[in-house]
Design an enzyme around this catalytic site. Structure first.
Site: not given
Ligand code: NAP
Ligand code: GDD
Length: 329
Positions: A11-12, A14, A83-84, A86-87, A128, A130, A152, A156, A187
């Site tokens: 549902t997220g 990705d 992929l699930a 707390q992201s 990630t 991170e 977080y 990871k 997003r």
């Molecule tokens: P997202 O949009 O936040 O989606 C997170 C998904 O995890 C949702 O489907 C959510 O379900 C599910 N989930 C959370 N807690 C759960 C639980 N306790 N049991 C079952 N499902 C649960 O994240 P995303 O951006 O698609 O990212 C996918 C994965 O890649 C994550 O693991 C994230 O940490 C990792 N990642 C993301 C990025 C990025 O930039 N997007 C980069 C590197 C790694 P609900 O809809 O029910 O809340």
């Molecule tokens: N969210 C958010 N909100 N971030 C802010 C804000 C704000 O108002 N103002 C500045 N930022 C800065 C954060 O401090 C961070 O440095 C940057 O914007 C990106 O923040 P996010 O978009 O929340 O993403 P992230 O980089 O912390 O994490 C995302 O990318 C990771 C991969 O590097 C998430 O998708 C993680 O799940 C993923 O692993």
């Protein structure tokens, strides 16, 4: 016979793009979803509502081993994309315990259930950038040491090590993707990219007057989610399991993201940004820049989107949504 894949986190952001991609390749796609999502489909399943008739959804949660065990016992899986999680990094500072529980134990439950029931199923873990945190070198590669800066990031790193250990201890086909930030019109609104594009649109349409942000100087290597899910799939099609960095190789500040997004709407971002201390993190990741040479060489993967195209697409998707619904996104 069609290959069968399970996506946790379907549902997220990705999960929705990956489900589309696997369906387009002829896969039978299963998704693990929280029961609450099935009970509130119009909101919780909104990213996959256009696909839902072609998916098999199973209620389960990462919080308990039996619920995961039940799903995996019912489906003869070829591939599993975990992929699930707390992201949201900021939320992990507020509630580190639940982030650790979901992200570490949830991953361990998945691996343990596959070990018990489907040892031949290929496994992908959503690692990630991170994990690099306070970076030890730039650009970051598969060899760069981890130095996570948030609960977080720490969770990871543990998931990464669990995945590697199941590969090395039991010979299972387990891969870690080390994905840098990737965004899209799907997003979540709490992430900075979508917060910027959705608020800029509201300002343009007179529905908001300012955008409150924290650190504008943080640098991220931002790609498009639709490109990155292709790399996940490619990782599970190789002769041997391995770990790969997936990144564009370009880095931009949050300020540059704002500038481009507002400019797309004919606005000067400087007039609308308000710095709000609440959005600063206790420990920041200042600079991420990935070197994805290994993925490009071994997987023949490369991103199609440029940074400016990504920002443009997000702004125009938010604009279209508000104009259509008449409500703030
Ligand atoms: P997202 O949009 O936040 O989606 C997170 C998904 O995890 C949702 O489907 C959510 O379900 C599910 N989930 C959370 N807690 C759960 C639980 N306790 N049991 C079952 N499902 C649960 O994240 P995303 O951006 O698609 O990212 C996918 C994965 O890649 C994550 O693991 C994230 O940490 C990792 N990642 C993301 C990025 C990025 O930039 N997007 C980069 C590197 C790694 P609900 O809809 O029910 O809340
Ligand atoms: N969210 C958010 N909100 N971030 C802010 C804000 C704000 O108002 N103002 C500045 N930022 C800065 C954060 O401090 C961070 O440095 C940057 O914007 C990106 O923040 P996010 O978009 O929340 O993403 P992230 O980089 O912390 O994490 C995302 O990318 C990771 C991969 O590097 C998430 O998708 C993680 O799940 C993923 O692993």
């Amino acid at each position: 016979m069609a290959k069968r894949a399970l996506i946790t986190g379907i549902t997220g952001q990705d999960g929705s793009y990956l489900a589309e991609h696997l369906l387009s390749l002829g896969y039978e796609v299963h998704g693990l979803v929280r029961r609450v999502a099935l009970e509130d489909p119009s909101r919780r399943l909104h990213r996959i509502s256009h696909l839902v008739d072609r998916l098999v959804l199973h209620p389960a949660t990462l919080e308990t081993y039996p619920s995961i065990f039940n799903v995996i016992s019912r489906v003869a899986l070829d591939e599993c994309y975990h992929l699930a999680a707390q992201s949201f990094v900021a939320e992990s500072f507020n509630d580190g315990f639940s982030t650790m529980n979901t992200n570490i134990n949830g991953t361990h439950y998945m691996l343990a259930a596959l070990y018990e029931l489907r040892r031949d199923c290929k496994f992908y873990f959503a690692g990630t950038s991170e994990m690099f945190g306070k970076v030890r070198e730039t650009p970051q590669t598969e060899m760069t040491p981890f130095y996570p800066r948030s609960p977080y990031g720490i969770s990871k790193v543990a998931g990464f090590e669990l995945t590697r250990n199941y590969r090395e201890a039991y010979g299972m086909y387990c891969c870690n993707g080390i994905l840098f930030n990737h965004e899209s019109p799907r997003r979540g609104f709490e992430f900075v990219s979508r917060k910027i594009t959705s608020t800029a649109v509201q300002i343009k349409l007179g529905m908001a007057t300012e955008l409150a942000l924290g650190n504008l100087d943080a640098k991220r290597d931002w790609g498009h989610a639709s490109d990155y899910v292709e790399a996940m799939h490619l990782m599970l099609q190789q002769p041997e399991p391995d770990d790969y960095v997936v990144a564009t190789g370009e880095t931009h500040t949050v300020r540059e993201f704002c500038e481009l997004a507002f400019c797309e709407l004919g606005l000067d971002y400087g007039k609308y940004i308000k710095i709000d201390e609440r959005y600063y993190r206790p420990a920041e990741v200042h600079l991420l820049l990935g070197d994805s040479t290994k993925a490009r060489r071994q997987l023949s993967w490369e991103p199609k989107y440029q940074f400016s195209e990504l920002v443009k697409e997000m702004v125009h998707a938010d604009l279209a949504e508000v104009l259509q619904s008449g409500k703030a996104p």
